[in-house]
Enzyme design. Sequence first.
Site, PDB file in Angstrom:
ATOM      1  N   GLU A  49     -72.166  86.756 -61.344  1.00  0.00           N
ATOM      2  CA  GLU A  49     -71.851  86.564 -62.760  1.00  0.00           C
ATOM      3  C   GLU A  49     -71.155  85.229 -63.011  1.00  0.00           C
ATOM      4  O   GLU A  49     -71.446  84.531 -63.984  1.00  0.00           O
ATOM      5  CB  GLU A  49     -70.939  87.685 -63.272  1.00  0.00           C
ATOM      6  N   ARG A 204     -86.300  83.485 -35.554  1.00  0.00           N
ATOM      7  CA  ARG A 204     -86.920  82.210 -35.240  1.00  0.00           C
ATOM      8  C   ARG A 204     -87.722  81.667 -36.420  1.00  0.00           C
ATOM      9  O   ARG A 204     -88.222  82.448 -37.237  1.00  0.00           O
ATOM     10  CB  ARG A 204     -87.830  82.347 -34.007  1.00  0.00           C
TER      11      ARG A 204
END
Length: 359
Positions: A49, A204
Amino acid sequence: MIYMDRALELAENAIRNVSPNPPVGALVVNDGRVVGEGWTQPPGENHAEIVALNQAKQKAKGSILYITLEPCCFHGRTPPCVEAIVAAEVKEVHVSILDPNPRVNGEGLKFLRNSGIDVFVGEQAQIAGKLIEAYKKYIINQMPFVTVKYAMSLDGKIASKTKDSKWISSNESRLYVQKMRSSVDAIMVGANTVRKDNPYLTVRDEAGDPNTDQPLRIIVQGDGLIDSKSNILTQPGNVVIAMPESKIVYDLEKLGAQIEVIPQSNGKVDLVSLMHLLASKYEITNVLVEGGGKLVGALFDLNLVDKVAVFVSPIIIGGEQALTGVEGKGVDLVKNAFHLNDVEIIKLDRDFLIIGSVK
């Protein structure tokens, strides 16, 4: 609903990077135009917010704010978001779901309503609920959300009688596993899996190189020792070895592994105690368990599994001595079997990935 859909998309950017906080997305709309958007930043930094309101600046006045989760109303690592919303003079707030945290649950919305802001709740609640399923368990039970993942043949084998398992699943399925690993705080295996498969358990990139930001890797010590030169101990990121007191016969801290002594249960690691430790000490909200069958079976026996992700390959392995994905005690009657809810089936090359929540 289109604005809340966008807020949910933004929330996905925060997955894993914000634990133990929940991933949240926010959107500021003024006169039909999006003037600010954001997602939760790492702990100690701005919530969704605040990011969106800061981007909107003066245009936040008289705006409509869309948030995937109820805004906080207490001082934690950051000030209460509800105070910032009121100060920005937002006129209307749409919240997908309430925060399960007892310190917030309903109180954030009450604060906004008492400040004269119109509040609406419930848009896309089911999707928003899935986004915070790990956070919800972490907050309520002080334990991480546990997902079990394995690949098996059509006849339910995860390895042949010679313990060979490379490769049951397709390359596309293995790439999907990288996506799964990148969304969790920790990956867990048993010591038997480390000895037999010598896995890396890293996230990876497309080139196959390990990323610098790795999930915590957890090894649950069984009866046998692991080699100090195991791949899992040589990769980037942190490793925790959980073992009962009776199994402390070597010190891997010199190699960069953290040893955690866990209370015993029948001579083995008490998995309930381990889960509580992961939540309290390491702030782990979700764990991906990648085997083997003994560890997975023990987790099911203790009702610690929240979700399963099984890659089913169209091959037949056979053999009485071949390994299965779930061992343990199991159930006595089929009617007492674990049932899956919200089942999703994804086609990955030749394989099918079946994902479901454990009832």
